[in-house]
Design a protein around this motif. Structure first.
Motif: not given
Length: 135
Positions: A80-107
Motif C-alpha cells: 500500500q505504501m509503495y502504491k502511495a509512492d511513499v519513499d520510506a516506512c518507519w517503525l519502532s519496537t521495544e522487543n529486540s527479537n523484532n529487529v531481526e524479524y523486521y529485517k526480513k521485510f527490508g527494514f
C-alpha cells in the motif's frame, strides 16, 4: 484466526499519532505514560524522515502466532505504501527479537534509544526503493 491480528499505520503528514483532539483521553495516566514512552523514537523519526509512512502498531493474538498473519499484514502494508509512492516506512519496537524479524521485510536498524523508563527503543526504516512486495 481471522480477526486475530492487526496493523495500524499512518502517513507521515499525520505523524506523530495523537489521541483525539477533545482531550477526553488526556485524563488517563496511561496515555501520558504512552506519550512519554514514544517521545524518544518519535523525535528520531521526526528529525530524519521525509515523505514517509509509520507503522504505529502491530499485534497478533497468542493463538494466531506462527500462522503468517503478521507477515501478510506487513507485506500488504508495504505494498500500500509503495502504491502511495511513499519513499520510506518507519517503525519502532521495544522487543529486540523484532529487529531481526523486521529485517526480513527490508527494514534496517536506524537508531537505538533508551527511554526515560529504561526501555530500549529500536527505530527502524525501510527505504522502499520503488519496489513492490510480493504476497
Amino acid at each position: 484466526y481471522k480477526g486475530c491480528a492487526f496493523l495500524g499505520w499512518i502517513m507521515g503528514e499525520f505523524f506523530p499519532p495523537t489521541p483525539p483532539g477533545d482531550d477526553s483521553l488526556q485524563k488517563y495516566k496511561e496515555i501520558e505514560l504512552l506519550e512519554k514512552h514514544e517521545a524518544a523514537p518519535e523525535k528520531i523519526i521526526a528529525e530524519n524522515a521525509l515523505d514517509f509512512a509509520y507503522i504505529w502498531i502491530l499485534g497478533t493474538a497468542p493463538e494466531a502466532r506462527g500462522k503468517g498473519m503478521a507477515k501478510m499484514l506487513i507485506e500488504k502494508t508495504l505494498n500500500q505504501m509503495y502504491k502511495a509512492d511513499v519513499d520510506a516506512c518507519w517503525l519502532s519496537t521495544e522487543n529486540s527479537n523484532n529487529v531481526e524479524y523486521y529485517k526480513k521485510f527490508g527494514f534496517t536498524l536506524f537508531a537505538e534509544q533508551v527511554s526515560e523508563f529504561g526501555d530500549t527503543n529500536y527505530v527502524m526504516v525501510n527505504k522502499l526503493n520503488n519496489r513492490a512486495y510480493t504476497i
